[in-house]
Design a protein around this motif. Sequence first.
Motif, short mmCIF file in Angstrom:
data_model
loop_
_atom_site.label_atom_id
_atom_site.label_comp_id
_atom_site.label_asym_id
_atom_site.label_seq_id
_atom_site.Cartn_x
_atom_site.Cartn_y
_atom_site.Cartn_z
N ILE A 3 10.18 -33.35 36.24
CA ILE A 3 10.61 -34.74 36.12
C ILE A 3 10.54 -35.13 34.66
O ILE A 3 9.70 -34.62 33.90
N GLY A 60 19.75 -42.47 35.05
CA GLY A 60 19.34 -41.12 35.43
C GLY A 60 18.98 -40.22 34.27
O GLY A 60 18.69 -39.03 34.47
N ASP A 63 13.81 -39.75 35.08
CA ASP A 63 13.51 -39.87 36.51
C ASP A 63 12.60 -41.06 36.77
O ASP A 63 12.69 -41.71 37.82
N ASN A 188 14.18 -43.82 39.10
CA ASN A 188 15.61 -43.75 39.37
C ASN A 188 15.83 -43.60 40.88
O ASN A 188 15.07 -42.90 41.57
N ALA A 191 16.33 -39.94 41.98
CA ALA A 191 15.07 -39.18 41.87
C ALA A 191 14.13 -39.56 43.00
O ALA A 191 13.41 -38.72 43.54
N TRP A 192 14.13 -40.84 43.37
CA TRP A 192 13.26 -41.33 44.44
C TRP A 192 13.65 -40.73 45.80
O TRP A 192 12.82 -40.56 46.67
N ASP A 194 14.88 -37.72 46.09
CA ASP A 194 14.56 -36.29 46.00
C ASP A 194 13.08 -36.14 46.31
O ASP A 194 12.22 -36.51 45.52
N LYS A 197 10.54 -34.68 43.73
CA LYS A 197 10.39 -35.57 42.58
C LYS A 197 9.63 -36.83 42.97
O LYS A 197 8.78 -37.33 42.22
N ARG A 198 9.95 -37.35 44.15
CA ARG A 198 9.26 -38.56 44.61
C ARG A 198 7.76 -38.32 44.73
O ARG A 198 6.95 -39.16 44.32
#
Length: 219
Positions: A3, A60, A63, A188, A191-192, A194, A197-198
């Motif tokens: 990230i 974007g 992240d 983002n 990203a949230w 995903d 990534k979250r």
Amino acid sequence: MKIRLGVPKGSLQEATLQLFSRAGLPIFTNGRSYFATTGDPEVECMLIRAQEMARYVEHGVLDAGLTGLDWVVESGLEVITVSDLIYAKQSRGKVRWVLAVPEDSLQQRAEDLANCIIATELVSVTRKYFESKSVSVQVEFSWGATEVKPPMLADAIVEVTETGSSLKANRLRIIDTVLESNTQIIANKNAWCDLPKRRKIENLASCCAGRWMPRTGSG
């Protein structure tokens, strides 16, 4: 999976670096570079002005990032608020954007400033504040040193303060609070959504929560 995290450059930078250090994720800056390294191979950092953070997160490029609620509201952009981190440049409390006039001014309320010039960095929020009160004013963007502008360059200002000491030093009197703000971790939308990534962003937010210890000082 990596990230890219935005760290606020400027007045919040030192406090943010201390926060992450206490959270067990020291961030190492390198002179004038806008990139920073961490001990976590899954986190890349960029130093970005807090005023611009929401834009780069929303687009974007980042992240996630740390910035003030004030700059998120001012930007009008759509980002995810992950958590509130109640720390500022010098204290553990929130900061306030206040409407202030010269000490000897006759104005006592926002309504008394009809047709006046208001200097501020927080232009959009200030305009909406006066519109909500049906007061017609001229809001001008201030590039800094806002406190010194009244009465010659502006009739009043909307400026951020933690203690009010800088306003008093410039012989200004607060007549209202326009907005209260605190530091937030924002993300983002993509990203949230995903999941890996979250989870990483949520873990960072969890580690940072409650880790800020205020330093003594004035401001």
